[in-house]
Design a protein around this motif. Structure first.
Motif, short mmCIF file in Angstrom:
data_model
loop_
_atom_site.label_atom_id
_atom_site.label_comp_id
_atom_site.label_asym_id
_atom_site.label_seq_id
_atom_site.Cartn_x
_atom_site.Cartn_y
_atom_site.Cartn_z
N VAL A 25 0.85 -1.19 0.00
CA VAL A 25 0.00 0.00 0.00
C VAL A 25 0.88 1.25 0.00
O VAL A 25 0.64 2.19 -0.75
N HIS A 26 1.93 1.25 0.82
CA HIS A 26 2.88 2.37 0.83
C HIS A 26 3.42 2.65 -0.57
O HIS A 26 3.57 3.80 -0.97
N GLU A 27 3.71 1.58 -1.30
CA GLU A 27 4.29 1.72 -2.64
C GLU A 27 3.28 2.21 -3.67
O GLU A 27 3.67 2.74 -4.71
N THR A 28 2.00 2.05 -3.40
CA THR A 28 0.95 2.38 -4.37
C THR A 28 0.49 3.82 -4.29
O THR A 28 0.07 4.38 -5.28
N VAL A 29 0.57 4.42 -3.10
CA VAL A 29 -0.02 5.75 -2.90
C VAL A 29 0.71 6.83 -3.70
O VAL A 29 1.86 6.66 -4.08
N ASP A 30 0.00 7.93 -3.92
CA ASP A 30 0.58 9.06 -4.66
C ASP A 30 1.45 9.94 -3.77
O ASP A 30 2.45 10.48 -4.24
N HIS A 31 1.07 10.07 -2.50
CA HIS A 31 1.82 10.91 -1.55
C HIS A 31 1.71 10.32 -0.16
O HIS A 31 0.69 9.72 0.18
N ARG A 32 2.76 10.53 0.64
CA ARG A 32 2.76 10.13 2.05
C ARG A 32 2.98 11.36 2.90
O ARG A 32 3.92 12.12 2.66
N LEU A 33 2.11 11.54 3.89
CA LEU A 33 2.20 12.70 4.78
C LEU A 33 2.18 12.24 6.22
O LEU A 33 1.74 11.14 6.54
N THR A 34 2.65 13.13 7.09
CA THR A 34 2.64 12.85 8.53
C THR A 34 2.15 14.06 9.29
O THR A 34 2.09 15.17 8.74
N ILE A 35 1.80 13.85 10.52
CA ILE A 35 1.49 14.94 11.45
C ILE A 35 2.71 15.08 12.34
O ILE A 35 3.03 14.15 13.10
N LYS A 36 3.39 16.20 12.24
CA LYS A 36 4.57 16.41 13.07
C LYS A 36 4.14 16.51 14.53
O LYS A 36 3.18 17.20 14.86
N MET A 37 4.87 15.82 15.41
CA MET A 37 4.53 15.83 16.83
C MET A 37 5.78 15.58 17.66
O MET A 37 6.86 15.33 17.12
N ASN A 38 5.61 15.62 18.94
CA ASN A 38 6.68 15.39 19.90
C ASN A 38 7.39 14.08 19.55
O ASN A 38 6.75 13.04 19.38
N LYS A 39 8.71 14.12 19.47
CA LYS A 39 9.48 12.94 19.07
C LYS A 39 9.35 11.77 20.05
O LYS A 39 9.60 10.63 19.71
N GLU A 40 8.98 12.07 21.28
CA GLU A 40 8.81 11.00 22.27
C GLU A 40 7.44 10.34 22.19
O GLU A 40 7.22 9.29 22.79
N ALA A 41 6.52 10.94 21.46
CA ALA A 41 5.18 10.38 21.31
C ALA A 41 5.16 9.40 20.13
O ALA A 41 5.86 9.59 19.15
N ARG A 42 4.38 8.36 20.25
CA ARG A 42 4.31 7.34 19.21
C ARG A 42 3.32 7.70 18.12
O ARG A 42 3.62 7.61 16.93
N SER A 43 2.09 8.05 18.50
CA SER A 43 1.08 8.38 17.49
C SER A 43 -0.14 9.02 18.16
O SER A 43 -0.32 8.94 19.37
N LEU A 44 -0.96 9.64 17.33
CA LEU A 44 -2.23 10.20 17.76
C LEU A 44 -3.34 9.18 17.52
O LEU A 44 -3.19 8.27 16.72
N ASN A 45 -4.47 9.39 18.17
CA ASN A 45 -5.66 8.58 17.91
C ASN A 45 -6.06 8.74 16.45
O ASN A 45 -5.99 9.84 15.89
N LEU A 46 -6.50 7.66 15.83
CA LEU A 46 -6.87 7.66 14.42
C LEU A 46 -7.96 8.70 14.11
O LEU A 46 -7.84 9.46 13.15
N ALA A 47 -9.01 8.74 14.90
CA ALA A 47 -10.11 9.68 14.62
C ALA A 47 -9.63 11.12 14.74
O ALA A 47 -10.00 11.97 13.93
N LEU A 48 -8.79 11.40 15.72
CA LEU A 48 -8.26 12.75 15.89
C LEU A 48 -7.36 13.12 14.71
O LEU A 48 -7.47 14.22 14.15
N SER A 49 -6.50 12.22 14.30
CA SER A 49 -5.63 12.46 13.15
C SER A 49 -6.44 12.73 11.89
O SER A 49 -6.15 13.67 11.15
N ALA A 50 -7.44 11.91 11.65
CA ALA A 50 -8.26 12.08 10.46
C ALA A 50 -9.01 13.41 10.50
O ALA A 50 -9.14 14.08 9.46
N ALA A 51 -9.48 13.81 11.66
CA ALA A 51 -10.18 15.09 11.78
C ALA A 51 -9.25 16.26 11.47
O ALA A 51 -9.62 17.19 10.74
N MET A 52 -8.03 16.21 11.98
CA MET A 52 -7.07 17.28 11.73
C MET A 52 -6.77 17.42 10.24
O MET A 52 -6.83 18.52 9.67
#
Length: 159
Positions: free
Chosen positions: A119-146
């Motif tokens: 799937v990574h290889e198929t997409v047109d673009h890959r983006l991230t939400i920049k955050m604190n380097k010590e944090a692993r990830s945000l909640n999926l629903a919160l990320s999608a809303a942002m």
């Protein structure tokens, strides 16, 4: 009016694991008039009570499309001419610095595993939400809303 004018952005969930997140996103999508695609199999039954509780009575308003598999989704996406934008922790480009276009699909991976390499290889673009380097990830629903908010801000013409 083209479908892209009425619905400039779509959200796609790749094999979601948590019914509450999916229900929350169905509710948000219904409220914002954003179509939502679920790429199966999901990690829960789509008639799950937690999905219904999170989505409340908005499920009737949601423009939900279920795709039996990644291959079925990809065939549909390519035929419709949508760009695919993956949100992932394995990207360098920040979602706020990207130029969204009408017709983009914002793809979010499984809460537990993200998306596989193919799937990574198929997409047109890959983006991230920049955050604190010590944090692993945000909640999926919160990320999608942002990200959906930013994409809509860029693609909806002022009235």
């Amino acid at each position: 009016m083209s479908i892209f004018e009425k619905h400039p952005i779509r959200i796609a969930l790749y094999q979601p694991d948590i019914p509450g997140n999916t229900g929350t996103l169905l509710r948000m999508a219904a409220c914002l008039d954003v179509p939502l695609d679920i790429i199966e199999p999901a990690g829960f039954r789509l008639d799950d009570k937690n999905l219904k509780r999170a989505g409340m009575d908005y499920l009737e308003l949601a423009m939900l499309t279920r795709h039996r598999s990644w291959d079925v989704f990809e065939e549909w996406r390519k035929a419709e001419g949508h760009r695919l934008i993956l949100l992932t922790t394995k990207a360098n480009d920040n979602y706020t610095e990207f130029e969204y276009q009408a017709g983009d699909i914002l793809l979010f991976g499984r809460e537990s595993l993200g998306v596989p390499d193919n799937v990574h290889e198929t997409v047109d673009h890959r983006l991230t939400i920049k955050m604190n380097k010590e944090a692993r990830s945000l909640n999926l629903a919160l990320s999608a809303a942002m990200v959906t908010g930013e994409a809509l801000r860029q693609t909806i013409a002022p009235s």
